[in-house]
Enzyme design. Structure first.
Site, short mmCIF file in Angstrom:
data_model
loop_
_atom_site.label_atom_id
_atom_site.label_comp_id
_atom_site.label_asym_id
_atom_site.label_seq_id
_atom_site.Cartn_x
_atom_site.Cartn_y
_atom_site.Cartn_z
N SER A 55 117.62 10.87 37.83
CA SER A 55 118.45 10.10 38.77
C SER A 55 119.68 9.55 38.06
O SER A 55 120.63 9.12 38.72
CB SER A 55 117.62 8.95 39.38
OG SER A 55 117.02 8.18 38.36
N ASP A 104 112.57 12.67 32.00
CA ASP A 104 112.54 13.76 32.98
C ASP A 104 113.02 15.07 32.39
O ASP A 104 114.03 15.11 31.67
CB ASP A 104 113.49 13.41 34.15
CG ASP A 104 112.75 12.97 35.39
OD1 ASP A 104 111.56 13.27 35.53
OD2 ASP A 104 113.40 12.29 36.21
N LYS A 156 108.33 14.17 32.18
CA LYS A 156 107.93 14.29 33.60
C LYS A 156 108.56 15.56 34.16
O LYS A 156 109.71 15.88 33.81
CB LYS A 156 108.38 13.07 34.41
CG LYS A 156 108.09 13.19 35.90
CD LYS A 156 108.23 11.88 36.65
CE LYS A 156 109.64 11.52 37.04
NZ LYS A 156 110.32 12.51 37.90
N GLU A 194 106.27 10.48 45.38
CA GLU A 194 107.52 9.95 45.94
C GLU A 194 107.61 10.17 47.45
O GLU A 194 107.37 11.29 47.94
CB GLU A 194 108.73 10.62 45.24
CG GLU A 194 110.05 10.12 45.81
CD GLU A 194 111.27 10.43 44.94
OE1 GLU A 194 111.13 11.02 43.85
OE2 GLU A 194 112.38 10.06 45.39
O1 KIV Z 1 114.71 10.45 38.37
C1 KIV Z 1 114.07 9.46 38.77
O2 KIV Z 1 114.53 8.32 38.73
C2 KIV Z 1 112.75 9.70 39.33
C3 KIV Z 1 112.11 8.59 40.08
C4 KIV Z 1 112.74 8.48 41.40
C5 KIV Z 1 110.64 8.75 40.15
O3 KIV Z 1 112.23 10.77 39.21
#
Ligand code: KIV
Length: 274
Positions: A50, A88, A118, A187
């Site tokens: 994000s 991520d 993640k 989510e």
């Molecule tokens: O990228 C992010 O902030 C996320 C959250 C919304 C879980 O994956």
């Protein structure tokens, strides 16, 4: 330079062990100073992709690169010492094969020192999750609304509002848990479905726009602080930093224009001769 710290950082197994226990408080963080603030109160931090939207003003997370994630992941690791940091995997860095996923995840882990990665996807990613976990990479899953699929989904809409759609989402959660993920983000999933999945699977569920019955919650820090121009409707605002920053900036600009700001003469007075 010593990198030793007396504070023990939480690990993926510590978070895994919280299933059914004290809920897991998690927020996103992208830079060192906010990471230090979050670190004092949260169990885990997500360097979410994000950041593409929040820090770079992108329309989606799709253009985010591995280098962007590693740069901000390093900053968050430098700013924190106690919380588990999860980074991520960006779109395009893991979907082609489990080998590609391992190389990308290993780069993230080696170059940042974070505690886990993640990735988005349920059943379709189960084999990859198992491959990574068997090779020493702690994986957090992400099911329900998966923003990296925006171009096939068409919009960021909630999942599972019709009970007829629940079975595949439950199967995704089960597949991620059985593949060895230590936790899973759920989510934008209808409340009763998120609660039901939390009962059904053996690993902690971390909700975002899901259910208070989940084993924890994650929010985007800037969204809950009132700093993002567009915020999903499920987000509770715990601060209004946008207006606070704007009025501070306005006061500053007015003082500069009026030449009333503290001048160097007051801060570093010139010594009197003799
Ligand atoms: O990228 C992010 O902030 C996320 C959250 C919304 C879980 O994956």
């Amino acid at each position: 330079m010593s990198t030793h710290s007396d504070v023990k950082r939480l690990t993926a197994p510590d978070i895994r062990a919280r299933k059914g226990g004290t809920p897991i408080a998690m927020l996103t963080a992208y830079h060192a100073h906010t990471a230090a603030l979050v670190d004092r109160h949260c169990d885990a931090m997500l360097v979410g992709d994000s950041l593409g939207m929040v820090m770079h003003g992108l329309e989606s997370t799709v253009p985010v690169t591995l280098d962007m994630m590693i740069l901000q992941g390093l900053a968050v690791m430098r700013g924190s010492k106690r919380a588990l940091v999860v980074i991520d995997m960006p779109f395009g860095s893991y979907e082609a094969s489990k080998e590609q996923a391992f190389l990308s995840a290993a780069r993230i882990m080696k170059e940042t020192g974070c505690g886990g990665i993640k990735l988005e996807g349920g059943r379709r990613m189960a084999e990859t999750i198992a491959f990574l976990v068997e090779r020493g990479i702690p994986v957090m899953g992400h099911i329900g609304l998966t923003p990296q699929s925006i171009n096939t989904l068409g919009s960021f809409r909630a999942q599972g509002r019709d009970p007829a759609d629940w079975a595949p989402i439950e199967a995704d959660a089960q597949a991620v848990a059985e593949a060895g993920a230590f936790a899973v983000v759920i989510e934008a999933v209808a409340e009763p479905l998120a609660a039901r999945i939390t009962q059904e699977i053996a690993i902690p569920t971390i909700g975002i726009g899901a259910s208070a019955a989940c084993d924890g919650q994650v929010l985007v820090l800037e969204d809950m602080l009132g700093l993002s121009p567009r915020v999903p409707k499920f987000v509770k605002r715990y601060g209004e930093l946008g207006p606070a920053i704007e009025s501070a900036v306005q006061a500053y600009a007015e003082e500069v224009r009026a030449r009333t700001f503290p001048a160097a003469a007051n801060v570093y007075p010139v010594k009197k001769p003799g």
